[in-house]
Design an enzyme around this catalytic site. Structure first.
Site, PDB file in Angstrom:
ATOM      1  N   HIS A  42       0.833  -1.210   0.000  1.00 12.31           N
ATOM      2  CA  HIS A  42       0.000   0.000   0.000  1.00 12.31           C
ATOM      3  C   HIS A  42       0.869   1.262   0.000  1.00 12.31           C
ATOM      4  CE1 HIS A  42      -3.439  -2.553   0.797  1.00 12.31           C
ATOM      5  NE2 HIS A  42      -4.233  -1.500   0.786  1.00 12.31           N
ATOM      6  N   LYS A 107      -9.639  -7.769   8.520  1.00 12.94           N
ATOM      7  CA  LYS A 107     -10.300  -7.987   9.812  1.00 12.94           C
ATOM      8  C   LYS A 107     -10.065  -6.760  10.670  1.00 12.94           C
ATOM      9  CE  LYS A 107      -6.477 -10.349  12.109  1.00 12.94           C
ATOM     10  NZ  LYS A 107      -6.016 -11.551  12.775  1.00 12.94           N
TER      11      LYS A 107
END
Length: 189
Positions: A42, A107
């Site tokens: 990222h 999550k």
């Protein structure tokens, strides 16, 4: 009597119509291509955008799975492939959603900025069950290296998935399944 969840079967790339039809708490099975990326990838993606460079993948309508798979055993497509904590991607996620990304799988909780960006640009956040990595890996039918191979398990890969199990956590209206669950539990106590 327990309520039976209705499973929604969806395909990638995600359309605007599909993401708008999803609600926080919906149980889904995802089929098609999804991409893997964690914080190191990222960071590279957002740095490339800041430099005006073309990304190694087209994010438009695609889904990124926050995973760092374990080594593949002989005869398997991928090793154990459970979700990682999504909050580590929060500082990069709005930029990627602005590039057209429609979904993320991970999550844990997300920042308000990520939620607001999902609402503004029509994206959803799915949660996969931590601890179910072996089960999740069975839905991965193919794998291809896309970029940043030097990052090892954190490289960007394309997974071909069939009936990947997930739950819609944040929908395009900003509803958050985690927060709704906490509120419900607090009322019941």
């Amino acid at each position: 009597m327990s309520e039976q969840a209705v499973i929604k079967y969806i395909k990638t790339p995600l359309t605007e119509e599909t993401v708008k039809s999803l609600r926080a708490g919906d149980v889904v099975r995802i089929s098609g291509s999804i991409y893997t990326a964690r914080d190191a990838a990222h960071k590279r993606l957002t740095e490339a955008l800041a430099r005006g460079e073309k990304l190694p993948l087209d994010l438009t309508d695609n889904v990124i799975y926050y995973v760092g798979p374990s080594p593949t055993k002989p005869g398997e497509v991928v090793g154990s492939a459970g979700p990682t904590t999504s909050g580590r991607m929060d500082k990069y996620t709005p930029t990627l959603i602005e590039q057209g990304m429609r979904g993320m799988i991970g999550k844990g909780l997300r920042s308000q900025e990520v939620i607001d960006t999902c609402v503004k640009h029509g994206a959803v956040y799915f949660v996969a069950i931590g601890g179910a990595a072996a089960v999740i890996s069975q839905s991965i039918k193919g794998e291809e290296m896309i970029a940043y191979e030097d990052l090892g398990p954190e490289a960007i890969r394309r997974y071909e998935v069939e009936d990947f199990p997930a739950i819609v956590c944040i929908d395009t209206e900003g509803n958050d399944f985690y927060k709704a669950g906490i509120a419900k539990y607090s009322k019941e106590k």
